[in-house]
Every structure is written in C-alpha cells, then in structure tokens.
Enzyme design. Structure first.
Site, short mmCIF file in Angstrom:
data_model
loop_
_atom_site.label_atom_id
_atom_site.label_comp_id
_atom_site.label_asym_id
_atom_site.label_seq_id
_atom_site.Cartn_x
_atom_site.Cartn_y
_atom_site.Cartn_z
N ASP A 45 16.19 12.97 33.18
CA ASP A 45 17.26 14.27 33.35
C ASP A 45 19.23 13.84 33.02
O ASP A 45 19.81 14.65 33.46
CB ASP A 45 17.08 13.89 35.12
CG ASP A 45 15.83 14.70 35.54
OD1 ASP A 45 15.04 15.08 34.48
OD2 ASP A 45 15.39 14.68 36.76
N ASN A 122 24.04 18.74 40.09
CA ASN A 122 23.18 18.01 40.86
C ASN A 122 24.21 17.95 42.57
O ASN A 122 22.70 17.78 43.40
CB ASN A 122 22.55 15.85 40.25
CG ASN A 122 21.00 15.90 39.74
OD1 ASN A 122 20.42 16.86 39.83
ND2 ASN A 122 20.49 14.99 39.22
N ARG A 148 34.47 9.09 59.07
CA ARG A 148 34.89 7.68 58.88
C ARG A 148 33.38 6.84 58.40
O ARG A 148 32.82 6.96 59.19
CB ARG A 148 35.18 7.14 59.87
CG ARG A 148 36.63 6.98 60.13
CD ARG A 148 37.18 6.65 61.54
NE ARG A 148 38.27 7.06 62.02
CZ ARG A 148 38.83 7.69 62.75
NH1 ARG A 148 37.96 8.28 63.19
NH2 ARG A 148 40.21 8.44 63.25
N SER A 166 18.71 8.75 48.19
CA SER A 166 18.82 7.59 48.88
C SER A 166 19.47 7.47 49.86
O SER A 166 19.20 7.08 50.89
CB SER A 166 19.22 6.82 47.39
OG SER A 166 20.30 7.32 47.27
N ALA A 185 27.03 5.82 55.04
CA ALA A 185 27.36 4.70 55.80
C ALA A 185 28.49 5.61 56.76
O ALA A 185 29.20 4.63 56.63
CB ALA A 185 27.71 3.34 55.06
#
Length: 264
Positions: A45, A122, A148, A166, A185
């Site tokens: 890919d 992508n 944040r 992911s 995160a």
C-alpha cells in the site's frame, strides 16, 4: 493503452516489474511515465500511495491498481503469481472502475491569504512541533471544542483501516463520501474536556483547526510529513476529486478487512 509501473524497489518487485513490461509489449501497450491511463504499483500500500501522489494531478484520467509482494494490502490486492492473468485482463481492458473519496487539506498561514492545498488518499495528521498541542475545533464555522493532546487525525473512508484504526477509529466502507476525525491521546480531566470519540463528517461539512498557542505544526499527508510554520488555520473537507481504481474481480471491502485483521 498507456501505462506505468511503480516498484517498491526490492529485488522481487523489480523483477516482476520487468517481467510485466516484457509481457505488455506483446499486446502493444505503451509505457508512458508522463500521461499514463493506468498506474500499476508492485510492492504494498505504501508503494501505491507514492504512485498516487506522483499522478495526483491527473486523477480524472488515471486508474490505479496494485500487486502486493509482501502482506495483503487494501489497495494492493493482487498477488505476484497472478501477474500473467492480470496482464491479459488489462490488455483487454476487461475491468470496471471504482472511485474512492479523498481528503482535501488546506493550510492557511498567519493573518494573510497565503495557503497550501493537499489531497490525501489515506489521512492527514497534525501534531505540534514540540510544545503542547492545543487547537480549537470548528465544525462548519461553529466552535465545537478546544482540543488538548498529542494530535488529531482526519482520514478518508479507505484510510480508516490505516492509522485511524490504530487510534481507535471506526472502519468505514470506501463507498461512503465522508471523513473521520480521531484523537491522539487527548487530555481529559476535571479542567479540560474533549468529546473523546471519533467523529464522522459527511461531504458537505468542513472542519477547521485553529491554533491556540504554538503555531508551528508537523502536518502529514499520507506518507509525507512536513513542518509548517506560522499556521493560522487547517481546514479539512471531502475533496471534489476521487481516486479511481481498476476492479478486475470481486473482492469485497469487508472480506479485505477480515483477511487483513482477523485471518488470512
């Protein structure tokens, strides 16, 4: 038909490329690096992404097709031992064309009107250049949240199986004309809050990210990552252009998902 072949660069891919070029000569196919009607990638890919960006200026005139010489890919779904069959089908133009939505990213600098535009097959990601990553997220011009965290990722439907997955994003069928925003995160406590969930936007929506503190960002477009300085705004929307892929056999999207992530 005019065509070009991209290779990953390893010995296996290079040898297959030469072999297919020799076979195409028998069908009077024209090798043309400038204006190919078909772009064939051999590798994975990542190889196809590189080929896509090489010819993103002629998306309406070019179709893409991939052979994987490693693991099964979502864009490269043919195997080397099928190359002879593939050559015959291509030479006979025995294929249909399917279109996948793309992502348009516009980076506006400072207070002026200078902009840079990119298209992604992508995803596009944005992270700070070193300091805290804090941006205001606007949906269709209306303030939604102050984010944040480590960064944000906006993906195309076909790209949801890549970095988006992911990050905990949902998988979207590539026939859906939309884009998906996932968090990296995020900081969530008694003082700072974000939505904490992936967001899926239809093709008539626009999402803007506006810096709060640091204005230097590392912005990626698929496999390419560039440091942008003095950023005033990043705008995301579903692109008007689409990527065209040659379909020579049935290989349902959810079957690819099963074979890639569950069992092959």
């Amino acid at each position: 038909m005019k065509y070009v072949i991209f290779s990953k660069g390893d010995e296996k891919s290079n040898l297959l490329r030469l072999s297919m070029i020799a076979e195409f000569r028998e069908y009077e196919m024209e090798y043309d690096e400038q204006e190919p009607e078909l772009v064939l990638s051999i590798g994975g890919d990542g190889t196809l992404l590189a080929a896509f960006h090489e010819y993103e200026h002629r998306l309406s005139k070019t179709v893409f097709l991939g052979i994987h010489t490693g693991h099964l890919g979502f864009y490269a779904d043919w195997r080397p031992h099928e190359a002879d069959k593939l050559v015959k089908l291509i030479a006979a133009r025995d294929y249909s064309v399917v279109s996948y939505p793309l992502l348009k990213t516009t980076v506006r600098y400072g207070l002026g009107k200078k902009e840079a535009e990119y298209v992604a097959l992508n995803e596009s990601t944005i992270k700070s250049s070193g300091g805290p990553f804090v941006v205001d997220v606007l949906i269709n011009g209306n303030h939604f949240e102050r984010f944040r965290g480590d960064g944000l990722c906006m993906s195309t439907p076909s790209g949801t199986t890549a970095y988006n997955k992911s990050l905990g994003g949902a998988l979207m069928h590539p026939s859906i004309s939309a884009m998906q925003l996932t968090e990296m995160a995020s900081i969530n406590n008694r003082i700072y809050r974000t939505i904490g969930s992936p967001l899926i936007f239809p093709d008539h929506h626009e999402v803007s990210l506006r810096p709060v503190n640091d204005k230097d960002f590392q912005i990626s477009i698929d496999h390419l990552s560039i440091l942008h300085r003095d950023v005033g705004e990043i705008r995301y929307e579903v692109a008007k252009e689409k990527a065209q892929f040659a379909r020579l056999r049935q290989f349902p999207f959810w079957q690819r998902v099963h074979d890639s992530f569950i069992e092959d």
